[in-house]
Design an enzyme around this catalytic site. Structure first.
Site: not given
Length: 742
Positions: A418, A471
């Site tokens: 993330d 990401e």
């Protein structure tokens, strides 16, 4: 022993004072067995609130000595033994008697090599050595507690077993490593505990164990002792085939979900009565994902997190699956069930930041230990969280060990990392003057870059076949290029640009789409600069952004037609696929983590139609090599029509490595187009494999009767062409001489 010596237990006043204030930095120097001046053994135990105590022989339980309580320090008990021998303490408390071994009679447990590797940041299995480890020492069952707190003046382990009294079990400092440890006899799995840390400015709020492998159910915050993972794996076939399944040329279609809100048990009013545990979730989820045809699921972070509203993106226990859905064994059974059902499991993993909760990592030993001390480096303004100082060996090793913990111990197939962009740039979301340049004066976070490369290199070496997915929302070069070639080494990168452009296009009324035509085609300009996943994730259906179907313009029919066309476009576009739960059947409302999906919508034909379409798209994607085996190669894609902005029509070919073409034609207006000519490379019959406007999907069923014969009329640079009926807001998928789909 004279009365004065007995009164102070043979200790200096300085030691008595520090014991009384729970400030003694070296409890093993004063507690436990020590040789005394007479040549015998003086046994000391600090037992605040105890009524009396005896020393017993460990072998037969006979009384070796009565312990005397100091009048100068209540709770300090001392006894004299003639010679050294294993012993027990029999302690009288107001609530009853306790018989146990003396924690201060045991030597150090952690080995020098463990501590050395920890300090280097190269210990790959911290979760099996540090934290709380049930073990046997000198034939005695108990738990060895250890925690890194190099700047603490004193650390104690506390729990129900000592009435949360930090005076009872102060720990031994292993000076070179800054690690405190203590073996506490007769404890075992399930025991709750925390660490009481005395910092430079006093006692800190009780801290949870950073390496805990189990926790209390939030909002409670204590750690729990966990034993070895008691699960017998049955996924050998999956694990043996994983390398092949994860090849770049293999189909990768991911169903992203939040475990707590996918499906729940409801009460009579339709409200959430309770969350399913992992085993129950597997019973419902595995057949559903099999029906839809996804190759993998991706779970929003399941590491323990104090605030459910963070969806797991503010985790504090990087080694513990959240207790919201059961035990670690339940979680392992869930993964095993997925694997045996032919479904891979990817976890969202958050090395970019952590919350400021006082029981967590923030100022863990009274100093900025896990985070940067300077808030311009160590504080995320966007999320009010702290940033890991990945320049510290111990912190970098902690995060690497967390990643390996999930990949190895739980057979996880991949990690989606993330907020990578926030890690790469020191000025991420900061104004001038609010960030600290790197040592060369630049904006790149060199420590984080080194960590990312090390993570990907170590994972590739120690867990072959596992996917590490970024990401990453910027134009950072080489995100999915090998580390050896100067890249970051990720397996794939989320294509955030494609997502933003295509969603912006599809939300426009068709009358305006000619002015945005390039938004659908621009992604092909850079489609092969990285290995991409096309993500329609949870972030796109929350916070006022509307659900996926509610983004679509037009009336009800047009919204569903647009959604079907968009999903078909996505599946036919180069790149691996990711779709968030609820999007596969057109849920109207935004995702709410406190409520399950609106499953009742599947009673309506339009919603079932979208679900059936996704199932068929996944089937075609898996079965047709042209749709996946050259996903990351320019040779796998060929434009036929990319410039018909006036009609909002696109057409292209997908090519397999064996030279087998699949034709895709998209009409993004509500106007059916008859006899629309599209060039094709081969003569013969081109059959419709899929029509997003088919009656099966609750469409208007405009199409080509199952197939069209090519004509010897060159068009679009091809020697042959098809005269097609293009459905309104529809996408056709065709193959030369392919069998009709049922």
């Amino acid at each position: 022993m004279n009365a004065t010596t007995r009164d102070n237990g043979g200790l200096r006043q300085h030691d008595l004072n520090e014991l009384a204030r729970a400030e003694h930095a070296d409890p093993f120097a004063v507690l436990g067995p020590h040789r005394d001046a007479s040549g015998g053994i003086s046994v000391r135990a600090f037992l605040p609130s105890a009524l009396h105590a005896k020393v017993l022989a460990r072998d037969d339980g006979r009384v070796l000595a009565e312990m005397h309580q100091s009048s100068l320090l209540p709770g300090l008990f001392t006894a004299h033994l003639e010679h050294s021998q294993p012993y027990l303490l029999q302690i009288g408390w107001a609530g009853g008697e306790q018989v146990t071994e003396d924690p201060y009679s045991f030597g150090a447990v952690l080995g020098d090599m463990d501590l050395h590797l920890f300090n280097e940041g190269t210990h790959r299995d911290l979760s099996s050595r540090f934290g709380a480890q049930p073990m046997q020492v000198e034939g005695v069952e108990g738990v060895c507690f250890s925690v890194w707190a190099p700047n603490a003046r004193r650390v104690s382990v506390v729990g129900c077993f000592n009435n949360w009294d930090g005076r009872r079990h102060p720990m031994r400092l292993r000076h070179g490593a800054g690690v405190w440890e203590l073996f506490v006899p007769r404890l075992g799995p399930g025991e709750t505990y925390k660490f009481e840390v005395l910092g430079a400015e006093g006692v800190l709020p009780l801290k949870a164990d950073p390496l805990a492998r189990a926790t209390e159910l939030p909002p409670s915050t204590a750690s729990k002792v966990a034993g070895s993972l008691a699960h017998t794996w049955g996924d050998g076939e999956w694990m043996a085939q994983r390398d092949q399944r994860h090849a770049v040329s293999a189909p990768l279609s991911i169903y992203e979900l939040h475990a707590g809100s996918w499906r729940c048990e409801l009460d009579e009013l339709g409200d959430t009565a309770r969350l399913y545990n992992w085993r129950e979730l597997a019973e419902h989820l595995v057949p559903y994902v099999q029906q839809l045809g996804f190759t993998h699921i991706e779970l929003l972070p399941i590491m323990e997190h104090p605030f459910g509203g963070s969806w797991g993106y503010q985790p504090l226990s990087m080694f513990a699956p959240t207790s919201r859905y059961g035990t670690a064994e339940d979680f392992a059974a869930f993964i095993d069930a997925c694997h045996q059902g032919g479904i891979g499991v990817i976890l969202d993993w958050v090395p970019a930041h952590f919350p400021t909760d006082e029981h967590g990592l923030a100022r863990f030993d009274g100093t900025a230990l896990y985070e940067y001390a300077n808030p311009h480096e160590g504080f995320h303004q966007d999320w009010n969280t702290l940033i890991y100082n990945l320049g510290r060996n111990e912190v970098r090793g902690f995060m690497l060990a967390s990643a390996l913990h999930w990949l190895k111990h739980f057979h996880i197939d991949g990690l989606r990392v993330d907020a990578v962009a926030s890690m790469l740039y020191r000025d991420y979301s900061r104004k001038a003057g609010e960030w600290v340049p790197n040592r060369y004066g630049g904006r790149e976070n060199l420590e984080a870059i080194e960590f990312i490369r090390q993570l990907n290199s170590v994972a590739a070496q120690e867990v072959p076949g596992a996917l590490i997915i970024a990401e990453e929302s910027t134009a950072w070069p080489g995100v999915s290029q090998p580390v050896e070639q100067g890249g970051l080494g990720f397996s794939y990168k989320w294509n955030m640009g494609w997502m933003h452009d295509t969603l912006h296009y599809i939300q426009n009324d068709p009358i305006h789409r000619p002015h945005h035509h390039n938004e659908l085609s621009f992604g092909l300009v850079y489609a092969y600069s990285e290995r991409f996943v096309l993500p329609i994730s949870h972030d796109e259906v929350v916070h006022g952004k509307h659900s996926l179907i509610d983004k679509m313009p037009g009336d009800r029919w047009q919204k569903f037609a647009n959604l079907r066309a968009y999903l078909t476009f996505m599946w036919m576009h180069p790149g691996k696929k990711l779709l968030f739960m609820g999007c596969e059947f057109g849920q109207w409302r935004e995702w709410n983590h406190d409520h399950q999906l609106d499953w009742y919508l599947l009673q309506y034909a339009e919603h079932r139609g979208v679900q059936d379409l996704v199932s068929d798209l996944n089937r075609l994607y898996r079965e047709l090599p042209a749709l996946h085996d050259q996903d990351c190669k320019p040779a796998g894609f060929q434009w036929l029509i990319g410039d018909d902005a006036q009609n909002s029509v696109f057409a292209w070919l997908r090519w397999s490595r064996e030279g087998e073409p699949v034709l895709v034609v998209a009409n993004f207006t509500p106007v059916p187009r008859e006899a629309y000519r599209v060039g094709v490379p081969s003569d013969g019959q081109w059959r419709e494999l899929l029509n997003s406007d088919a009656e099966r999907y609750a469409g208007s069923n405009v199409g080509n009767g199952g197939g069209v014969n090519a004509e010897h009329l060159p068009s679009h640079g091809q020697g042959y062409s098809l005269s097609l009926n293009l459905p309104p807001l529809g996408v056709l998928v065709m193959q030369l001489d392919a069998p009709l789909t049922p």
